[in-house]
Design a protein around this motif. Sequence first.
Motif, PDB file in Angstrom:
ATOM      1  N   CYS A  36      32.986  40.593  39.598  1.00  0.00           N
ATOM      2  CA  CYS A  36      33.056  41.786  40.027  1.00  0.00           C
ATOM      3  C   CYS A  36      34.115  42.654  39.687  1.00  0.00           C
ATOM      4  CB  CYS A  36      32.914  41.736  41.511  1.00  0.00           C
ATOM      5  SG  CYS A  36      31.448  41.231  42.264  1.00  0.00           S
ATOM      6  N   HIS A  37      34.756  42.262  38.643  1.00  0.00           N
ATOM      7  CA  HIS A  37      36.080  42.998  37.817  1.00  0.00           C
ATOM      8  C   HIS A  37      35.582  44.489  37.608  1.00  0.00           C
ATOM      9  CE1 HIS A  37      39.259  43.997  35.154  1.00  0.00           C
ATOM     10  NE2 HIS A  37      39.886  42.840  35.507  1.00  0.00           N
ATOM     11  N   PRO A  38      36.553  45.394  37.948  1.00  0.00           N
ATOM     12  CA  PRO A  38      36.293  46.790  37.759  1.00  0.00           C
ATOM     13  C   PRO A  38      36.088  47.207  36.621  1.00  0.00           C
ATOM     14  CG  PRO A  38      38.476  46.461  38.524  1.00  0.00           C
ATOM     15  CD  PRO A  38      37.746  45.210  38.747  1.00  0.00           C
ATOM     16  N   ALA A  39      36.341  46.496  35.665  1.00  0.00           N
ATOM     17  CA  ALA A  39      35.950  46.570  34.057  1.00  0.00           C
ATOM     18  C   ALA A  39      34.495  46.835  33.879  1.00  0.00           C
ATOM     19  CB  ALA A  39      36.644  46.084  33.171  1.00  0.00           C
ATOM     20  N   LEU A  40      33.769  46.084  34.648  1.00  0.00           N
ATOM     21  CA  LEU A  40      32.290  46.165  34.496  1.00  0.00           C
ATOM     22  C   LEU A  40      31.778  47.268  35.389  1.00  0.00           C
ATOM     23  CD1 LEU A  40      31.541  42.338  35.045  1.00  0.00           C
ATOM     24  CD2 LEU A  40      31.821  43.417  32.798  1.00  0.00           C
ATOM     25  N   ALA A  48      26.355  45.946  36.737  1.00  0.00           N
ATOM     26  CA  ALA A  48      26.494  44.841  35.831  1.00  0.00           C
ATOM     27  C   ALA A  48      27.077  43.728  36.602  1.00  0.00           C
ATOM     28  CB  ALA A  48      27.186  45.251  34.565  1.00  0.00           C
ATOM     29  N   ARG A  49      28.121  44.354  37.428  1.00  0.00           N
ATOM     30  CA  ARG A  49      28.763  43.065  38.290  1.00  0.00           C
ATOM     31  C   ARG A  49      27.830  42.220  39.239  1.00  0.00           C
ATOM     32  NH1 ARG A  49      33.216  47.051  40.948  1.00  0.00           N
ATOM     33  NH2 ARG A  49      33.481  48.667  39.183  1.00  0.00           N
ATOM     34  N   VAL A  50      26.863  43.226  39.925  1.00  0.00           N
ATOM     35  CA  VAL A  50      26.145  42.667  41.047  1.00  0.00           C
ATOM     36  C   VAL A  50      24.981  41.689  40.104  1.00  0.00           C
ATOM     37  CG1 VAL A  50      24.112  43.173  42.486  1.00  0.00           C
ATOM     38  CG2 VAL A  50      26.321  44.441  42.525  1.00  0.00           C
ATOM     39  N   ASP A  78      46.780  43.734  46.980  1.00  0.00           N
ATOM     40  CA  ASP A  78      46.558  45.095  46.315  1.00  0.00           C
ATOM     41  C   ASP A  78      45.430  45.639  45.557  1.00  0.00           C
ATOM     42  OD1 ASP A  78      48.031  43.442  44.407  1.00  0.00           O
ATOM     43  OD2 ASP A  78      48.534  45.466  43.535  1.00  0.00           O
ATOM     44  N   LEU A  79      44.921  44.588  44.722  1.00  0.00           N
ATOM     45  CA  LEU A  79      43.913  44.787  43.851  1.00  0.00           C
ATOM     46  C   LEU A  79      42.333  44.409  44.326  1.00  0.00           C
ATOM     47  CD1 LEU A  79      45.087  43.443  40.535  1.00  0.00           C
ATOM     48  CD2 LEU A  79      45.286  45.836  41.514  1.00  0.00           C
ATOM     49  N   MET A  80      42.451  43.799  45.590  1.00  0.00           N
ATOM     50  CA  MET A  80      41.229  43.742  46.375  1.00  0.00           C
ATOM     51  C   MET A  80      40.135  44.624  46.549  1.00  0.00           C
ATOM     52  SD  MET A  80      40.786  40.560  49.078  1.00  0.00           S
ATOM     53  CE  MET A  80      41.939  39.340  47.999  1.00  0.00           C
ATOM     54  N   PRO A  81      40.794  45.879  47.237  1.00  0.00           N
ATOM     55  CA  PRO A  81      39.916  46.833  47.628  1.00  0.00           C
ATOM     56  C   PRO A  81      39.216  47.239  46.258  1.00  0.00           C
ATOM     57  CG  PRO A  81      41.983  47.130  48.621  1.00  0.00           C
ATOM     58  CD  PRO A  81      42.367  45.888  47.548  1.00  0.00           C
ATOM     59  N   GLU A  82      39.745  47.376  45.215  1.00  0.00           N
ATOM     60  CA  GLU A  82      38.978  47.952  44.088  1.00  0.00           C
ATOM     61  C   GLU A  82      37.635  47.200  43.652  1.00  0.00           C
ATOM     62  OE1 GLU A  82      41.470  46.192  40.255  1.00  0.00           O
ATOM     63  OE2 GLU A  82      41.380  48.252  40.842  1.00  0.00           O
ATOM     64  N   ARG A  83      37.576  45.880  44.182  1.00  0.00           N
ATOM     65  CA  ARG A  83      36.380  44.921  43.862  1.00  0.00           C
ATOM     66  C   ARG A  83      35.547  44.801  45.076  1.00  0.00           C
ATOM     67  NH1 ARG A  83      38.684  40.296  39.881  1.00  0.00           N
ATOM     68  NH2 ARG A  83      40.425  41.367  39.170  1.00  0.00           N
ATOM     69  N   ARG A  84      36.005  45.172  46.167  1.00  0.00           N
ATOM     70  CA  ARG A  84      35.383  45.224  47.305  1.00  0.00           C
ATOM     71  C   ARG A  84      33.872  45.465  47.421  1.00  0.00           C
ATOM     72  NH1 ARG A  84      35.472  48.965  52.607  1.00  0.00           N
ATOM     73  NH2 ARG A  84      34.116  49.833  51.318  1.00  0.00           N
ATOM     74  N   ASP A  85      33.678  46.690  47.002  1.00  0.00           N
ATOM     75  CA  ASP A  85      32.050  47.256  47.028  1.00  0.00           C
ATOM     76  C   ASP A  85      31.209  46.194  46.217  1.00  0.00           C
ATOM     77  OD1 ASP A  85      32.993  49.344  48.356  1.00  0.00           O
ATOM     78  OD2 ASP A  85      32.759  50.978  46.901  1.00  0.00           O
ATOM     79  N   LEU A 107      30.589  42.811  48.265  1.00  0.00           N
ATOM     80  CA  LEU A 107      29.757  43.091  49.043  1.00  0.00           C
ATOM     81  C   LEU A 107      28.367  43.386  48.799  1.00  0.00           C
ATOM     82  CD1 LEU A 107      31.637  45.522  51.689  1.00  0.00           C
ATOM     83  CD2 LEU A 107      31.785  42.970  51.582  1.00  0.00           C
ATOM     84  N   ALA A 108      28.120  43.885  47.767  1.00  0.00           N
ATOM     85  CA  ALA A 108      26.731  44.130  47.272  1.00  0.00           C
ATOM     86  C   ALA A 108      26.134  43.028  46.702  1.00  0.00           C
ATOM     87  CB  ALA A 108      26.692  45.398  46.011  1.00  0.00           C
TER      88      ALA A 108
END
Length: 384
Positions: free
Chosen positions: A90-94, A98-100, A150-157, A160-161
Amino acid sequence: MTGDFALAEDCAQDAFVRALSDWRKSGIPDNPGAWLTTVAKRRAIDLLRHAGAEDRALRRVAVEADEPLEPDPDSNADIDDRLRLIFTCCHPALPIDARVALTLRTVAGLTPAQIARAFLVTEPAMDKRLVRARAKIRHAGIPYRVPPPDLMPERRDGVLAVLYLLFTEGYSAAGGGDLIRVSLLREAIRLTRLLVELMPDDGEVRALLALMLLHHARSAARTDAVGDVVTLEEQDRSLWDRDAITEALTILQSLVPRAGRYELQARIAACHLEASDAASTNFARIAELYDALAFIDPSPVVELNRAVAVAMSQGPEAGLRLIDALVTSRNMEDYYLLPATRADLLRRMGRGTEAATEYEKALQLAPSEAEKRYLGKRLAETRC
């Protein structure tokens, strides 16, 4: 260790194949996981040694040293390996889809066909999406770790999905003879509890746990003694897990209302489970909650569920008008619940011939044998 998602998967599979052969002769080792990891590592070293490219040579050094490419000194050793893998996928680069998809394939072991069903896309399209996601992880050098706070929120969605789709697959299996895959339900809840420990102040994380608990609370009543579907309207509510319901409702009461997607869905589920029987369910309130959900997370599935709530509160004719607007949606062409829901409303209106036609469509699209049997019974009743 390899820095290459596809290579790691291939080497792990090779280790599994070898285990099937060797363990029959020598017996299961004391530490099967270590055995598999060692065999997979040796296979990776062998493949990288013969690759020759500079980047693969660097990865070979990392594998031989038994160290990840990007060791994280701040990582929490107590974090579950599966949750760590979810954060990697679930890295934000994806892209979010695609993460899900990648996490459902890698962590949950779902097939591309099952994942495609969850996304309402074709299996070949999902295959391509998975290939691109693996390549992106390799080229971007995405590490295997839970990110710092500090970086966890950007991957949260994305996380969770993934957890919710993992739960959904257990709740309504995309194939096979059983409607429910309890192991997936429990694993999704376990991982979500772990995420709550990591992010205790995040209301949406806690709301997702509440949503899962509310749905899982009905598991014992959703099928009968032979595994056939029992609808919510017909379920024996004495079989519901009251402890799980109480825990979920306590979570919801502790939340500051913010109308997040999981909070809204949890409050919808709570409306169903707080009612003493189907007739006393506050469907008008459920329709309002679906209105709010459609505003922040519009989708044909949300609109279909909203139509059902409208039908139950205002009459089947009102719900049918909303459903008919979804019939032309391309994303709903293979979604069996659309004709199944339309059939149910037509049946309630006394339009048996039309209902039978819709039940036949739903029967052809239904993913599990349990759902096929239920629709077959409804079809037979309609024809009588």
